[in-house]
Design an enzyme around this catalytic site. Structure first.
Site, PDB file in Angstrom:
ATOM      1  N   ASN A 210     -15.664   3.330   1.795  1.00  0.00           N
ATOM      2  CA  ASN A 210     -15.682   3.730   3.128  1.00  0.00           C
ATOM      3  C   ASN A 210     -15.048   5.296   3.357  1.00  0.00           C
ATOM      4  O   ASN A 210     -14.861   6.039   2.156  1.00  0.00           O
ATOM      5  CB  ASN A 210     -14.484   2.975   4.022  1.00  0.00           C
ATOM      6  CG  ASN A 210     -13.192   3.179   3.284  1.00  0.00           C
ATOM      7  OD1 ASN A 210     -12.421   4.172   3.173  1.00  0.00           O
ATOM      8  ND2 ASN A 210     -12.634   1.887   2.540  1.00  0.00           N
ATOM      9  N   ASP A 279     -13.461  -4.867   2.695  1.00  0.00           N
ATOM     10  CA  ASP A 279     -13.154  -6.321   2.975  1.00  0.00           C
ATOM     11  C   ASP A 279     -14.187  -7.205   2.220  1.00  0.00           C
ATOM     12  O   ASP A 279     -13.944  -8.307   1.669  1.00  0.00           O
ATOM     13  CB  ASP A 279     -13.436  -6.654   4.243  1.00  0.00           C
ATOM     14  CG  ASP A 279     -12.319  -6.024   5.059  1.00  0.00           C
ATOM     15  OD1 ASP A 279     -11.015  -6.256   4.675  1.00  0.00           O
ATOM     16  OD2 ASP A 279     -12.518  -5.253   6.095  1.00  0.00           O
ATOM     17  N   LYS A 289     -29.077   0.587 -13.373  1.00  0.00           N
ATOM     18  CA  LYS A 289     -29.585   1.213 -12.130  1.00  0.00           C
ATOM     19  C   LYS A 289     -30.700   0.509 -11.572  1.00  0.00           C
ATOM     20  O   LYS A 289     -31.447   0.349 -12.404  1.00  0.00           O
ATOM     21  CB  LYS A 289     -29.389   2.777 -12.349  1.00  0.00           C
ATOM     22  CG  LYS A 289     -29.960   3.314 -11.048  1.00  0.00           C
ATOM     23  CD  LYS A 289     -30.004   4.695 -11.257  1.00  0.00           C
ATOM     24  CE  LYS A 289     -30.388   5.469  -9.927  1.00  0.00           C
ATOM     25  NZ  LYS A 289     -30.906   6.747  -9.981  1.00  0.00           N
ATOM     26  N   PRO A 305      -9.817  -9.973  -1.658  1.00  0.00           N
ATOM     27  CA  PRO A 305      -8.534 -10.579  -1.268  1.00  0.00           C
ATOM     28  C   PRO A 305      -8.057  -9.711  -0.376  1.00  0.00           C
ATOM     29  O   PRO A 305      -8.065  -8.455  -0.454  1.00  0.00           O
ATOM     30  CB  PRO A 305      -7.676 -10.515  -2.663  1.00  0.00           C
ATOM     31  CG  PRO A 305      -8.322  -9.726  -3.390  1.00  0.00           C
ATOM     32  CD  PRO A 305      -9.833  -9.682  -3.308  1.00  0.00           C
ATOM     33  N   ASP A 306      -7.270 -10.304   0.711  1.00  0.00           N
ATOM     34  CA  ASP A 306      -6.562  -9.689   1.609  1.00  0.00           C
ATOM     35  C   ASP A 306      -5.103  -9.185   1.360  1.00  0.00           C
ATOM     36  O   ASP A 306      -4.312  -9.964   1.175  1.00  0.00           O
ATOM     37  CB  ASP A 306      -6.519 -10.306   3.042  1.00  0.00           C
ATOM     38  CG  ASP A 306      -5.997  -9.174   4.175  1.00  0.00           C
ATOM     39  OD1 ASP A 306      -4.988  -8.358   3.850  1.00  0.00           O
ATOM     40  OD2 ASP A 306      -6.255  -9.306   5.310  1.00  0.00           O
ATOM     41  N   ILE A 307      -5.001  -8.202   0.678  1.00  0.00           N
ATOM     42  CA  ILE A 307      -3.492  -7.708  -0.153  1.00  0.00           C
ATOM     43  C   ILE A 307      -2.530  -7.815   0.788  1.00  0.00           C
ATOM     44  O   ILE A 307      -1.334  -8.376   0.408  1.00  0.00           O
ATOM     45  CB  ILE A 307      -3.767  -6.429  -0.803  1.00  0.00           C
ATOM     46  CG1 ILE A 307      -4.959  -6.384  -1.658  1.00  0.00           C
ATOM     47  CG2 ILE A 307      -2.463  -6.088  -1.638  1.00  0.00           C
ATOM     48  CD1 ILE A 307      -5.470  -4.899  -1.778  1.00  0.00           C
ATOM     49  N   PHE A 324      -1.419  -0.741   8.133  1.00  0.00           N
ATOM     50  CA  PHE A 324      -2.060   0.125   8.934  1.00  0.00           C
ATOM     51  C   PHE A 324      -3.359  -0.587   9.545  1.00  0.00           C
ATOM     52  O   PHE A 324      -3.593  -1.476   9.127  1.00  0.00           O
ATOM     53  CB  PHE A 324      -2.757   1.397   8.265  1.00  0.00           C
ATOM     54  CG  PHE A 324      -1.913   2.569   7.949  1.00  0.00           C
ATOM     55  CD1 PHE A 324      -0.480   2.521   7.256  1.00  0.00           C
ATOM     56  CD2 PHE A 324      -1.848   3.775   8.719  1.00  0.00           C
ATOM     57  CE1 PHE A 324       0.164   3.587   7.106  1.00  0.00           C
ATOM     58  CE2 PHE A 324      -1.137   4.780   8.656  1.00  0.00           C
ATOM     59  CZ  PHE A 324      -0.252   4.702   7.776  1.00  0.00           C
ATOM     60  N   LYS A 338      -2.723  -8.178  14.170  1.00  0.00           N
ATOM     61  CA  LYS A 338      -2.491  -8.071  12.601  1.00  0.00           C
ATOM     62  C   LYS A 338      -1.183  -8.227  12.306  1.00  0.00           C
ATOM     63  O   LYS A 338      -0.774  -8.503  11.059  1.00  0.00           O
ATOM     64  CB  LYS A 338      -3.471  -6.549  12.325  1.00  0.00           C
ATOM     65  CG  LYS A 338      -4.742  -6.666  12.313  1.00  0.00           C
ATOM     66  CD  LYS A 338      -5.528  -5.353  11.847  1.00  0.00           C
ATOM     67  CE  LYS A 338      -7.085  -5.624  12.047  1.00  0.00           C
ATOM     68  NZ  LYS A 338      -7.836  -4.311  11.573  1.00  0.00           N
ATOM     69  N   LYS A 342      -0.276 -10.918   9.591  1.00  0.00           N
ATOM     70  CA  LYS A 342       0.103 -10.556   8.158  1.00  0.00           C
ATOM     71  C   LYS A 342       1.428 -10.579   7.954  1.00  0.00           C
ATOM     72  O   LYS A 342       1.967 -10.177   6.933  1.00  0.00           O
ATOM     73  CB  LYS A 342      -0.633  -9.287   7.784  1.00  0.00           C
ATOM     74  CG  LYS A 342      -2.248  -9.284   8.111  1.00  0.00           C
ATOM     75  CD  LYS A 342      -3.081  -8.133   7.274  1.00  0.00           C
ATOM     76  CE  LYS A 342      -4.391  -8.283   7.647  1.00  0.00           C
ATOM     77  NZ  LYS A 342      -5.202  -7.494   6.920  1.00  0.00           N
TER      78      LYS A 342
HETATM   79  O1  PMT Z   1      -7.341   8.213   3.784  1.00  0.00           O
HETATM   80  P1  PMT Z   1      -7.386   9.147   5.035  1.00  0.00           P
HETATM   81  O2  PMT Z   1      -8.927   9.939   5.234  1.00  0.00           O
HETATM   82  O3  PMT Z   1      -6.223   9.910   5.386  1.00  0.00           O
HETATM   83  O4  PMT Z   1      -7.304   8.144   6.373  1.00  0.00           O
HETATM   84  C1  PMT Z   1      -6.380   7.439   6.626  1.00  0.00           C
HETATM   85  C2  PMT Z   1      -6.646   5.916   7.205  1.00  0.00           C
HETATM   86  C3  PMT Z   1      -7.462   5.961   8.484  1.00  0.00           C
HETATM   87  C4  PMT Z   1      -7.605   5.188   6.055  1.00  0.00           C
HETATM   88  C5  PMT Z   1      -5.546   5.083   7.217  1.00  0.00           C
HETATM   89  O5  PMT Z   1      -4.560   5.750   8.319  1.00  0.00           O
HETATM   90  C6  PMT Z   1      -5.644   3.620   7.633  1.00  0.00           C
HETATM   91  O6  PMT Z   1      -5.770   3.393   8.994  1.00  0.00           O
HETATM   92  N1  PMT Z   1      -5.729   2.795   6.911  1.00  0.00           N
HETATM   93  C7  PMT Z   1      -5.865   1.371   6.835  1.00  0.00           C
HETATM   94  C8  PMT Z   1      -7.526   1.026   7.162  1.00  0.00           C
HETATM   95  C9  PMT Z   1      -7.844  -0.232   7.302  1.00  0.00           C
HETATM   96  O7  PMT Z   1      -8.521  -0.654   6.109  1.00  0.00           O
HETATM   97  O8  PMT Z   1      -7.346  -0.928   8.298  1.00  0.00           O
HETATM   98  P2  PMT Z   1      -7.948  -2.576   8.666  1.00  0.00           P
HETATM   99  O9  PMT Z   1      -7.626  -2.816   9.793  1.00  0.00           O
HETATM  100  O10 PMT Z   1      -9.102  -2.937   7.965  1.00  0.00           O
HETATM  101  O11 PMT Z   1      -6.735  -3.245   7.354  1.00  0.00           O
HETATM  102  C10 PMT Z   1      -5.541  -3.754   7.882  1.00  0.00           C
HETATM  103  C11 PMT Z   1      -4.445  -3.572   6.865  1.00  0.00           C
HETATM  104  O12 PMT Z   1      -4.839  -4.424   5.963  1.00  0.00           O
HETATM  105  C12 PMT Z   1      -4.533  -2.285   6.062  1.00  0.00           C
HETATM  106  O13 PMT Z   1      -2.925  -2.056   6.114  1.00  0.00           O
HETATM  107  C13 PMT Z   1      -5.138  -2.571   4.821  1.00  0.00           C
HETATM  108  O14 PMT Z   1      -4.489  -1.675   3.794  1.00  0.00           O
HETATM  109  C14 PMT Z   1      -4.789  -3.848   4.587  1.00  0.00           C
HETATM  110  N2  PMT Z   1      -5.805  -4.592   3.849  1.00  0.00           N
HETATM  111  C15 PMT Z   1      -7.163  -4.758   4.490  1.00  0.00           C
HETATM  112  C16 PMT Z   1      -7.885  -5.378   3.656  1.00  0.00           C
HETATM  113  C17 PMT Z   1      -8.047  -6.127   2.448  1.00  0.00           C
HETATM  114  N3  PMT Z   1      -8.921  -6.652   1.881  1.00  0.00           N
HETATM  115  N4  PMT Z   1      -6.544  -5.711   2.017  1.00  0.00           N
HETATM  116  C18 PMT Z   1      -5.479  -5.291   2.706  1.00  0.00           C
HETATM  117  O15 PMT Z   1      -4.466  -5.196   2.083  1.00  0.00           O
END
Ligand code: PMT
Length: 401
Positions: A210, A279, A289, A305-307, A324, A338, A342
């Site tokens: 991403n 995800d 390749k 895994p969702d950490i 975030f 969320k 979480k």
């Molecule tokens: O890196 P930059 O270019 O500065 O951009 C910053 C950012 C936009 C990436 C950052 O500010 C941000 O929003 N990060 C979280 C992005 C995200 O994955 O959001 P989410 O809504 O999909 O996930 C929610 C939370 O679960 C996040 O804290 C994520 O780290 C966590 N997560 C998600 C999926 C997963 N499998 N494991 C996780 O821990």
């Protein structure tokens, strides 16, 4: 606004070829709105002229002990008294010996005796001189009397030798200055920050990922370190340099990030998950390749895994867990969902539909939602300022049981 805005920074410049680098420091500090007063030793003036520093700082440069004596002012007292921070750079073996023994024969050593603010020393000299017993003993003495001694960098020297003795680069130096000027409200706290994207391989050439650059997570790590935290930054692939004062662990996949975070989680007082974790990952990674004529138009994915969820499930008492959320609509509702799901203490919701916030941008505009129903909309500010505002909330949450 930066941590240097309006601060009185007194820089003592000594006689070393590295003095020209400090001219760059003075210029940058001035651009960051610090009021920079330069005091030079007589030897320093043989390498760089006072006019250079005066032009860069826009202020008078002091060198003689009795500068200003005619009008009744006392430079050595006034500079030391008014400084918010006193920096000696480059610090030669000679000035280090004089400072360690409390001599007061130049303006720089005299200001050092008067100053009660944080004092930072940046040695720069020949490799053997730096390693010599007298210099090391003098540095030990200075550390014991409260100076922060920033070890020189390794590399090739003007004298032709290679080793430890080069003046550190500004990128590193500024973190020590910023830390000395920051409130230490996270002193000793173990903070784990995740940053950047993860990459999920399809074959040796291709991956799913991403747009995360790592900027938001690196800013959080930098801000926490400045405030005294012991920071572990776990980063997916990012082109950003390792922040000084931070331990950096690089990972590639979501599963690697999961393992790295879990290994640190039990001892962390604060965990902030700014990473954009994939995800899903391809079910199978092709060992070679895949030729374009053989690429399947449908790919089977499996969930990573969702950490954050796993961290929330086993959160120890007192630990602050910050997530975030990257959202393009229903920001508040999605953030609250969320936060609850979480088991978070705080969530930082990004509006990723705006070009000046979220992925890749230098700035961010965040909605903060906390576990007690509190809500705060941060204005559009730099990611470093955003990081500080998030840490302010973390500190407040730590104080509320
Ligand atoms: O890196 P930059 O270019 O500065 O951009 C910053 C950012 C936009 C990436 C950052 O500010 C941000 O929003 N990060 C979280 C992005 C995200 O994955 O959001 P989410 O809504 O999909 O996930 C929610 C939370 O679960 C996040 O804290 C994520 O780290 C966590 N997560 C998600 C999926 C997963 N499998 N494991 C996780 O821990």
């Amino acid at each position: 606004m930066t941590v240097f805005t309006g601060k009185n920074v007194v820089v003592g410049v000594c006689g070393s070829i590295a003095a020209f680098k400090v001219a760059g420091w003075v210029s940058t500090l001035t651009k960051m709105e610090a009021l920079v007063d330069v005091a030079m030793t007589p030897a320093a003036e043989r390498f760089v002229t006072p006019l250079t520093f005066a032009s860069l700082s826009g202020r008078k440069v002091y060198s003689a002990m009795f500068d200003g004596a005619a009008d009744g002012s006392m430079a050595h007292i006034d500079l030391g008294r008014e400084a918010d921070i006193f920096v000696v750079a480059p610090a030669t073996a000679d000035i280090i010996a004089k400072l360690a023994h409390g001599m007061a024969d130049t303006l720089v050593t005299t200001v050092a005796l008067v100053a009660r603010c944080p004092k930072l020393l940046f040695p720069a000299m020949n490799v053997q001189m730096f390693a010599s017993l007298p210099v090391q003993e003098n540095l030990k003495k200075l550390r014991e009397s409260g100076w922060t001694v920033v070890a020189p960098a390794s590399g090739s020297m003007a004298c032709g030798e290679v080793g430890k003795g080069r003046l550190v680069e500004w990128q590193d130096a500024q973190e020590y200055l910023a830390a000395a000027l920051s409130r230490q409200d996270l002193a000793g706290m173990r903070v784990v920050v995740t940053a950047g994207p993860t990459r999920e391989a399809i074959d040796p050439a291709r991956f799913l990922s991403n747009r995360s650059s790592g900027k938001m997570g690196y800013a959080l790590a930098t801000a926490a370190a400045r405030r005294g935290a012991v920071v572990m930054l776990i980063s997916g692939p990012s082109s950003l340099p390792a922040p000084p004062l931070v331990t950096l662990k690089r990972v590639e996949t979501a599963r690697e990030m999961h393992d790295a975070v879990m290994a640190e989680s039990a001892h962390a007082g604060v965990i902030i998950k700014a990473a954009a974790v994939s995800d899903y990952r391809p079910e199978n990674i092709a060992p070679h390749k895949v030729k374009k004529e053989n690429i399947e138009t449908e790919m089977r994915l499996v969930q990573n895994p969702d950490i954050l969820f796993a961290l929330g499930e086993k959160k120890p008492k007192g630990q602050i867990l910050v997530g975030f959320a990257a959202e393009s609509r229903n920001l508040e509702a999605e953030g609250r969902r969320k936060l609850t799901k979480k088991n978070l203490d705080l969530i930082c919701v990004n509006d990723i539909s705006a070009s000046d916030a979220g992925f890749e941008s230098e700035t961010n505009r965040i909605l903060l939602l906390d576990r007690d129903g509190g809500e705060e909309r941060l204005p559009l500010i730099s990611k470093l300022e955003t990081a500080d505002r998030i840490l302010d909330r973390v500190v407040a949450l730590r104080c509320t049981p």
